[in-house]
Motif scaffolding. Structure first.
Motif, short mmCIF file in Angstrom:
data_model
loop_
_atom_site.label_atom_id
_atom_site.label_comp_id
_atom_site.label_asym_id
_atom_site.label_seq_id
_atom_site.Cartn_x
_atom_site.Cartn_y
_atom_site.Cartn_z
N ALA A 40 12.68 -13.76 57.20
CA ALA A 40 11.67 -13.86 56.14
C ALA A 40 10.76 -12.62 56.16
O ALA A 40 10.35 -12.14 55.11
N LEU A 41 10.48 -12.11 57.35
CA LEU A 41 9.63 -10.91 57.45
C LEU A 41 10.32 -9.72 56.79
O LEU A 41 9.70 -8.99 56.02
N ILE A 44 10.17 -9.95 53.02
CA ILE A 44 8.85 -9.64 52.44
C ILE A 44 8.65 -8.12 52.35
O ILE A 44 8.23 -7.59 51.33
N VAL A 45 8.99 -7.42 53.43
CA VAL A 45 8.85 -5.96 53.41
C VAL A 45 9.72 -5.37 52.29
O VAL A 45 9.26 -4.54 51.51
N TYR A 48 8.18 -5.83 48.72
CA TYR A 48 7.05 -4.97 48.33
C TYR A 48 7.38 -3.49 48.36
O TYR A 48 6.75 -2.70 47.68
N GLN A 49 8.42 -3.13 49.15
CA GLN A 49 8.79 -1.72 49.18
C GLN A 49 9.68 -1.35 47.98
O GLN A 49 9.59 -0.25 47.47
N PRO A 54 3.77 -1.33 40.15
CA PRO A 54 3.04 -1.24 38.89
C PRO A 54 3.92 -1.32 37.64
O PRO A 54 3.41 -1.55 36.55
N ARG A 90 2.85 -14.96 45.35
CA ARG A 90 1.75 -14.69 46.28
C ARG A 90 0.75 -13.68 45.72
O ARG A 90 1.11 -12.66 45.17
N GLN A 91 -0.50 -14.01 45.90
CA GLN A 91 -1.65 -13.23 45.44
C GLN A 91 -1.65 -13.04 43.92
O GLN A 91 -2.27 -12.11 43.40
N SER A 114 -9.32 -6.07 50.03
CA SER A 114 -8.44 -5.33 49.12
C SER A 114 -7.68 -6.30 48.23
O SER A 114 -6.48 -6.11 48.00
N CYS A 115 -8.34 -7.35 47.74
CA CYS A 115 -7.67 -8.32 46.87
C CYS A 115 -7.19 -7.59 45.61
O CYS A 115 -7.90 -6.78 45.05
N TRP A 118 -0.94 -8.63 43.30
CA TRP A 118 0.35 -8.12 43.82
C TRP A 118 1.53 -8.28 42.85
O TRP A 118 2.33 -7.36 42.72
N ILE A 123 1.40 -3.37 46.14
CA ILE A 123 0.41 -3.20 47.20
C ILE A 123 -0.59 -2.12 46.76
O ILE A 123 -0.19 -1.09 46.23
N ALA A 165 -10.05 -13.39 46.81
CA ALA A 165 -8.79 -14.03 47.18
C ALA A 165 -8.44 -15.10 46.15
O ALA A 165 -7.27 -15.46 45.99
N GLU A 166 -9.42 -15.59 45.43
CA GLU A 166 -9.18 -16.67 44.45
C GLU A 166 -8.86 -16.14 43.05
O GLU A 166 -8.14 -16.78 42.30
#
Lengths: 206, 105
Positions: A40-41, A44-45, A48-49, A54, A90-91, A114-115, A118, A123, A165-166
């Motif tokens: 899972a880690l 995730i990387v 986002y990579q 954008p 997420r986010q 840094s909210c 995403w 990032i 965060a909200e």
């Protein structure tokens, strides 16, 4: 680094940085306790990579510029509207779009940490996370904007939005002149990351 | 949008791993993102008192400090365990011949 020189050999492996070892220690501990899944880690990387950035937000902006019904629903319920385009997760649980006009220019910051939205922007860049931007965007937004090359007429108000965060914000910049009849794809290519944070303008139509 | 991004998402591999670790722990339900953001925000303020953080490596170093402290506070790990395992990895790197796979004994 290759080590193929006879007079420069290492008997042991190169020692990683202290930070690398500390992250490895946390991972090792939590994996050994069965609390986290290493696969899972990696996923995730990779996401986002390689997958989120954008360009997602640019598609939303281009559609907002092209489709008036979409534009209206985007400001009525941003989270739901962008989720319909596949941008959620997420986010991105609560996102609010901000409309730039001749009268109002919006700029986004997170004074706490840094909210950032995403799913739409990926990032955040280093400057968004810096102490300087986080403190000064609120205190002296026009000066900060000028440093990004954004100068505004004195009659344009600047509104600073503090993401949490909200609730995370992103800016719908004004459509560049001379782009009438352009396809969404062509329009999206004009939308920069900074223009969706408020620290830039979209590229000019060429 | 075929142009590459102007800067890498993560400057160093460990930063991406740290980020993923935090996201994964949050999504697995061990803590809320709001609680994490509060912890991290407090740590950023504390570190920013001495010198302004540039948002690059120093930002992730504070993130790492904050995550270690947070995991200890919520009893997911202990300081001693973290130090012991870090030292074990260090030994593994220093005693494994160059090119051989590295693992904990």
């Amino acid at each position: 680094m290759p080590h193929d020189s006879d007079d420069h050999t290492h008997a042991h492996s190169v020692l990683p940085s202290d930070a690398t070892l500390r992250v490895k220690a946390i991972e090792t501990l939590l994996i050994s306790k069965g609390l986290i899944d290493p696969a899972a880690l990696d996923a995730i990387v990779d996401t986002y990579q390689n997958k989120i950035g954008p360009k997602n937000g640019a598609m939303v902006v281009a559609r907002a510029w092209s489709d008036s019904a979409f534009y209206d629903t985007l400001f009525y319920d941003t989270t739901e509207t962008v989720a319909d385009m596949g941008f959620y997760g997420r986010q991105g649980e609560h996102i609010m779009a901000l409309q730039n006009t001749d009268e109002i220019h919006n700029i986004v910051v997170c004074t706490l940490c840094s909210c950032y939205p995403w799913p739409l922007l990926g990032i955040p860049p280093s400057w968004y996370k810096s102490d300087a931007y986080r403190a000064r965007a609120v205190r002296e937004p026009r000066k900060v904007l000028a440093e990004f090359g954004v100068t505004l007429p004195s009659e344009t108000s600047v509104r600073v939005w503090d993401s949490t965060a909200e609730l995370r914000y992103f800016v719908i910049p004004q459509r560049p002149k001379g782009t009438e009849g352009w396809s969404e794809k062509r329009l999206a290519a004009l939308v920069t990351r900074d223009s969706m944070i408020g620290t830039g303008f979209p590229k000019d139509a060429q | 949008m075929s142009a590459p991004p102007p800067e890498p998402v993560f400057e160093e591999v460990w930063q991406g791993q740290l980020f993923a670790l935090t996201v994964h722990l949050n999504e697995s339900g061990y803590f809320s993102w709001s609680d994490w953001a509060k912890k991290f925000g407090t740590s950023l303020n504390k570190h920013g008192v001495d010198r302004a953080l540039n948002g690059g490596e120093d930002y992730f170093t504070v993130w790492l400090d904050a995550l270690e402290e947070f995991l200890i506070e919520i009893n997911m790990t202990g300081r001693k365990d973290l130090v012991l395992i870090k030292e074990a990895w260090k030994t593994a790197y220093l005693t494994t011949p160059h090119g051989a796979p590295i693992s904990l004994k």
